[in-house]
Design a protein around this motif. Structure first.
Motif, short mmCIF file in Angstrom:
data_model
loop_
_atom_site.label_atom_id
_atom_site.label_comp_id
_atom_site.label_asym_id
_atom_site.label_seq_id
_atom_site.Cartn_x
_atom_site.Cartn_y
_atom_site.Cartn_z
N SER A 170 0.83 -1.21 0.00
CA SER A 170 0.00 0.00 0.00
C SER A 170 0.87 1.25 0.00
CB SER A 170 -0.95 0.00 1.20
OG SER A 170 -0.23 -0.04 2.42
N GLU A 171 2.04 1.18 0.63
CA GLU A 171 2.98 2.31 0.59
C GLU A 171 3.50 2.51 -0.84
OE1 GLU A 171 4.61 5.46 2.81
OE2 GLU A 171 3.29 3.85 3.52
N GLN A 172 3.70 1.39 -1.55
CA GLN A 172 4.13 1.46 -2.94
C GLN A 172 3.06 2.12 -3.81
OE1 GLN A 172 7.11 0.23 -4.64
NE2 GLN A 172 6.11 1.46 -6.23
N THR A 173 1.80 1.75 -3.59
CA THR A 173 0.71 2.34 -4.36
C THR A 173 0.56 3.83 -4.04
OG1 THR A 173 -0.40 0.21 -4.17
CG2 THR A 173 -1.71 2.04 -4.98
N TYR A 174 0.72 4.16 -2.77
CA TYR A 174 0.70 5.57 -2.33
C TYR A 174 1.80 6.35 -3.05
CZ TYR A 174 1.45 9.28 1.24
OH TYR A 174 1.62 10.46 1.92
N ILE B 160 6.70 15.18 2.87
CA ILE B 160 5.86 13.98 2.84
C ILE B 160 6.36 12.99 1.79
CG2 ILE B 160 3.55 13.10 2.40
CD1 ILE B 160 3.67 14.65 4.98
N ILE B 161 6.67 13.50 0.61
CA ILE B 161 7.16 12.64 -0.48
C ILE B 161 8.48 12.00 -0.09
CG2 ILE B 161 8.05 12.69 -2.84
CD1 ILE B 161 5.94 14.88 -3.43
N SER B 162 9.35 12.77 0.54
CA SER B 162 10.65 12.24 0.97
C SER B 162 10.49 11.13 2.00
CB SER B 162 11.51 13.37 1.55
OG SER B 162 12.72 12.87 2.06
N VAL B 163 9.59 11.33 2.97
CA VAL B 163 9.34 10.31 4.00
C VAL B 163 8.83 9.03 3.35
CG1 VAL B 163 7.86 9.69 5.96
CG2 VAL B 163 8.94 11.93 5.88
N ASN B 164 7.89 9.16 2.42
CA ASN B 164 7.33 7.99 1.74
C ASN B 164 8.42 7.20 1.00
OD1 ASN B 164 6.21 7.51 -1.44
ND2 ASN B 164 5.24 6.30 0.18
N LYS B 165 9.26 7.90 0.26
CA LYS B 165 10.30 7.22 -0.53
C LYS B 165 11.29 6.48 0.37
CE LYS B 165 10.17 10.27 -4.56
NZ LYS B 165 10.90 11.29 -5.36
N ARG B 166 11.73 7.14 1.43
CA ARG B 166 12.75 6.53 2.28
C ARG B 166 12.18 5.34 3.08
NH1 ARG B 166 13.94 10.06 6.00
NH2 ARG B 166 12.76 11.85 5.26
N MET B 167 10.95 5.48 3.58
CA MET B 167 10.36 4.38 4.35
C MET B 167 10.09 3.18 3.44
SD MET B 167 7.19 4.38 7.05
CE MET B 167 5.81 4.11 5.94
N LEU B 168 9.64 3.45 2.22
CA LEU B 168 9.37 2.37 1.28
C LEU B 168 10.65 1.62 0.93
CD1 LEU B 168 7.40 0.85 -0.52
CD2 LEU B 168 7.76 2.59 -2.28
N GLU B 169 11.74 2.34 0.72
CA GLU B 169 13.01 1.69 0.39
C GLU B 169 13.48 0.79 1.54
OE1 GLU B 169 14.63 1.48 -2.50
OE2 GLU B 169 12.81 2.48 -3.21
N GLU B 170 13.30 1.24 2.77
CA GLU B 170 13.70 0.42 3.91
C GLU B 170 12.85 -0.84 4.02
OE1 GLU B 170 14.74 1.95 7.72
OE2 GLU B 170 15.02 4.00 6.96
N LEU B 171 11.55 -0.71 3.75
CA LEU B 171 10.68 -1.88 3.79
C LEU B 171 11.04 -2.87 2.68
CD1 LEU B 171 7.23 -0.16 4.50
CD2 LEU B 171 8.48 -1.69 6.04
N LYS B 172 11.33 -2.35 1.49
CA LYS B 172 11.73 -3.21 0.38
C LYS B 172 13.01 -3.95 0.71
CE LYS B 172 9.70 -0.92 -3.66
NZ LYS B 172 10.03 -0.19 -4.91
N SER B 173 13.95 -3.24 1.29
CA SER B 173 15.24 -3.84 1.65
C SER B 173 15.04 -4.96 2.66
CB SER B 173 16.17 -2.77 2.22
OG SER B 173 17.40 -3.33 2.63
N VAL C 80 7.75 7.01 12.70
CA VAL C 80 6.73 7.62 13.55
C VAL C 80 7.38 8.56 14.56
CG1 VAL C 80 5.04 7.14 15.36
CG2 VAL C 80 5.06 5.74 13.29
N ASP C 81 8.50 8.14 15.14
CA ASP C 81 9.16 8.93 16.17
C ASP C 81 9.83 10.18 15.62
OD1 ASP C 81 8.38 7.09 18.02
OD2 ASP C 81 10.33 6.11 18.23
N HIS C 82 10.37 10.10 14.40
CA HIS C 82 11.24 11.19 13.92
C HIS C 82 10.77 11.87 12.64
CE1 HIS C 82 14.05 9.84 16.96
NE2 HIS C 82 14.07 8.62 16.44
N GLN C 83 9.83 11.26 11.89
CA GLN C 83 9.46 11.82 10.58
C GLN C 83 7.97 12.13 10.42
OE1 GLN C 83 11.94 12.45 8.41
NE2 GLN C 83 13.47 11.51 9.75
N PHE C 84 7.12 11.41 11.17
CA PHE C 84 5.68 11.56 10.94
C PHE C 84 5.11 12.89 11.43
CE2 PHE C 84 3.61 7.21 9.96
CZ PHE C 84 4.56 6.98 8.99
N SER C 85 5.91 13.68 12.11
CA SER C 85 5.45 15.03 12.48
C SER C 85 5.16 15.86 11.23
CB SER C 85 6.50 15.73 13.35
OG SER C 85 7.75 15.81 12.67
#
Length: 543
Positions: A118-122, A160-173, A192-197
Motif C-alpha cells: 500500500s505504501e508502494q501504491t501511495y 511527505i514525499i521524501s518520507v514515503n520514498k525513504r520508508m518504502l526503500e527500507e521496507l523493500k530492503s 513515527v518517532d522522527h518523521q511523521f510530524s
C-alpha cells in the motif's frame, strides 16, 4: 474527525489502469480452497476495506473466488497489488504447502506485506502528483503568483514525499530475497518517532490549502482552465484529491497496524512494541485531526471577524485572531431578558465563548450581516447560576429550564440569558463553569487559566519524566501538589514534565491578576449587607 466537506477519497488510477483484459481477461483472479482457507473467517484485507469506506483512497482488493484455479504467473503480470502469498520467493519456497506455516502466521505475513504494497501504491500516486503538477513549469509559474507563494497550496508536500520514498526503500530492503520477515515494527517506529510530524504539519495546513486553491481557481480563469485540462487527462481526479493523499494515508496507518497486531501472538517479542507503536500512530492521527479542527476554526473566526464592529470593546479586544491559541468553544443566538416595572423585555444577542474570553454582540437591525460587539469578559471573570426563578406573573410564560444567570465581574454586569432549548442551556453551563479541581493533595488547573512560574535556578532532571529547566525559563503550571512538585509545560517549546516548586517563583500573569480580582469580589459579596462596609468597598472597586 476529518471534515466531511473535503473532496471524496481518491482511488489510485495507476493500478486500476493496469488491469488490462489482454493479460488477465475479464475474470477476477482467485485462489483455490486450499490457498484461501485463512480468509474464510478472518479476511484481513476485506475487513480493512470495509473499515475504510469513508477514508480509504485505495480499496483495490482482489475478490476471492473459491472455484477459480490459482494463477500466480498471471498475478505477476496483471498489475494488481501483490499479496504476500503471490511473491515469487514465497511460491518457490514451498512454504504454503502442508502445515509449514500456520493460518495465523500466514495472516500476519500478509498483513505486514500489505503495509509495503500500500505504501508502494501511495508512492505511485504521489509520483503522479509530482509529474503532472508539482514539477510542471507552467504550474510552478502559476503558484509563484500566489500572494503566499507555492507553500499556500503545496504546504510541506516535499517532506511527505521524501518520507514515503525513504520508508518504502527500507521496507523493500527488509523483504529483499526473504520468504518471511520477523517484524516491520522497528522501521515504522523510527519514522513515527522522527518523521511523521511532517504529517501533522501538513494536515494542519489542509484547510487553508483547500481554501486557497478554490479561491485561486475562482479568481483566475487561466489557472482554472489549466488545472481542468490536467484533471481531465487524469481520469477526472482533481488536484484537491491528490493533495488529500497524505491525510488519507496517515488515517489508514492505524488500521494496517491493527491488522498486524491482531495476528501477532501475545507471547512473541514483537507484541508489546507493536502495541506501543499502534498507540503512537493513533496519537499522530489525533494530532492531525486536531490540526484540521483548529485550522477550520481559525478560518471561521477570521470570517466572523470581518462581520464584527469592535468599537465598543476595543480597549479589551480588537481581533479574534490576534492570539494563535484562541479558538471558539461555543457560539449561539440567545435572548437577554429584562424585567422592569412589572414588564418583561427580550433582546436577541450573539454570544461567543472563546478559549480565553466571552464576547456578546448585537446584530445590526439594518444589516443582519453585521454585528456590534457590546460586552467582553475574560473567562476567569465569569460567574454563572443555573437556577432561575421567574417573577410570579411570568411563571407560566417562561421556562426556567432554558434560562440561567450570567454575571461579568469586571465591569460588574448581570444578565438573564434564555437559550433556545434546555439542551443549549446545559451546553452553556458546562462550557462556562470553571472545572479547576482542588483537593487535599493536588490542584489541577484549566488549560486556559494556569499560573506562570519562572525558574530561579537551573534544575537538572533527576527522573526520566522530569522537565529540565535553565535559569529564567518560564513554565505553565498544569498541576500543583502539596508535596512541592508541579507538572507543567515549558513555554518555549511546549515540552511537559515534573519540576520542584522550590526552584520556581510565580510571575505576573492573567491567572494571578484575575485571582486577586475574584478575591475582592467575594469580599464585596460578603459585606454587601453592611452599608458602611459596602460603601467603602464600592469605592475600592472603582479605584
Amino acid at each position: 474527525p476529518i471534515p466531511n466537506s473535503l473532496p471524496p477519497p481518491l482511488h489510485y488510477e495507476s493500478e486500476s489502469a493496469a488491469r488490462t483484459p489482454s493479460v488477465a481477461g475479464d475474470e477476477q483472479l482467485g485462489l483455490d480452497d486450499d490457498q484461501s482457507d485463512y480468509e474464510d473467517d478472518d479476511d484481513i484485507y476485506g475487513q480493512i476495506a470495509a473499515d475504510l469506506d469513508d477514508i480509504s483512497y485505495d480499496q483495490d482488493f482482489i475478490v476471492v473466488q473459491k472455484d477459480a484455479a490459482p494463477a500466480p504467473q498471471q498475478t505477476a503480470k496483471s498489475g494488481f497489488r501483490e499479496y504476500w502469498h503471490e511473491r515469487k520467493e514465497v511460491i518457490e519456497s514451498g512454504i504454503l504447502e502442508g502445515d509449514q506455516i500456520s493460518k495465523n502466521e500466514r495472516g500476519r505475513q500478509e498483513a505486514m506485506y500489505e503495509v509495503l504494497t500500500s505504501e508502494q501504491t501511495y508512492k505511485k500516486s504521489l509520483e503522479t502528483l509530482e509529474k503532472q503538477f508539482i514539477n510542471d513549469n507552467l504550474f510552478t509559474c502559476y503558484l509563484d503568483e500566489f500572494p503566499d507563494g507555492p507553500d499556500s497550496i503545496l504546504s510541506n508536500i516535499h517532506e511527505i514525499i521524501s518520507v514515503n520514498k525513504r520508508m518504502l526503500e527500507e521496507l523493500k530492503s527488509l523483504y529483499d530475497g526473504k520468504v518471511t520477515v520477523e517484524s516491520i515494527t522497528g522501521i515504522i517506529k523510527s519514522y513515527v518517532d522522527h518523521q511523521f510530524s511532517s504529517y501533522v504539519t501538513y494536515c494542519a495546513n489542509t484547510s487553508d490549502q483547500q481554501y486557497s486553491l478554490s479561491l485561486r481557481r475562482s479568481e483566475d480563469s487561466d489557472f482554472d482552465m489549466f488545472l481542468t485540462g490536467r484533471e481531465k487527462a487524469l481520469t477526472g481526479q482533481n488536484l484537491q484529491s491528490y493533495l488529500l493523499l497524505p491525510m488519507q494515508r496517515i488515517t489508514r496507518m492505524p488500521l494496517l497496524l491493527d491488522a498486524i497486531r491482531k495476528k501477532t501472538e501475545d507471547n512473541t517479542p514483537d507484541k508489546a512494541p507493536l502495541e506501543a507503536l499502534h498507540k503512537d500512530v493513533i496519537t499522530i492521527v489525533n494530532k492531525c485531526n486536531e490540526g484540521v479542527r483548529r485550522a477550520e476554526t481559525r478560518r471561521h473566526m477570521a470570517d466572523l471577524e470581518k462581520k464584527c464592529d469592535f468599537t465598543k470593546i476595543k480597549k479589551q479586544l480588537t481581533s479574534f485572531t490576534d492570539k494563535s491559541e484562541r479558538l471558539i468553544i461555543r457560539e449561539e443566538l440567545v435572548y437577554i431578558l429584562k424585567f422592569k416595572s412589572g414588564k418583561m423585555m427580550g433582546s436577541k444577542i450573539n454570544m461567543w465563548l472563546f478559549t480565553d474570553c466571552l464576547v456578546i454582540g448585537l446584530t445590526d437591525p439594518k444589516d443582519e450581516s453585521k454585528t456590534m460587539l457590546t460586552e467582553y469578559s475574560p473567562r476567569q471573570l465569569i460567574k454563572i447560576s443555573p437556577h432561575f426563578f421567574p417573577p410570579s406573573s411570568y411563571k407560566k410564560k417562561l421556562e426556567p429550564e432554558r434560562i440561567f444567570h450570567l454575571q461579568l465581574l469586571s465591569p460588574d454586569k448581570k444578565f438573564i440569558i434564555q437559550c433556545q432549548s434546555a439542551r443549549d442551556k446545559a451546553g452553556w453551563i458546562d462550557a462556562l463553569q470553571k472545572k479547576e479541581i482542588q483537593n487535599d493533595d493536588e490542584t489541577i488547573y484549566e488549560e486556559w487559566d494556569v499560573p506562570l512560574v519562572q525558574a530561579r535556578h537551573h534544575y537538572e532532571k533527576i527522573n526520566e519524566d522530569d522537565l529540565e529547566l535553565s535559569e529564567g525559563e518560564i513554565c505553565r503550571v498544569l498541576k500543583k501538589y502539596t508535596d512541592g512538585w508541579c507538572f507543567g509545560q515549558r513555554e518555549s517549546d511546549g515540552q511537559q514534565g515534573w519540576f520542584p516548586m522550590s526552584f520556581m517563583i510565580e510571575i505576573d500573569s492573567d491567572h494571578a491578576k484575575y485571582r486577586e480580582m475574584i478575591k475582592k469580589q467575594k469580599l464585596l459579596d460578603i459585606v454587601a449587607n453592611d452599608e458602611k462596609a459596602a460603601a467603602f468597598f464600592s469605592t475600592m472597586k472603582k479605584d
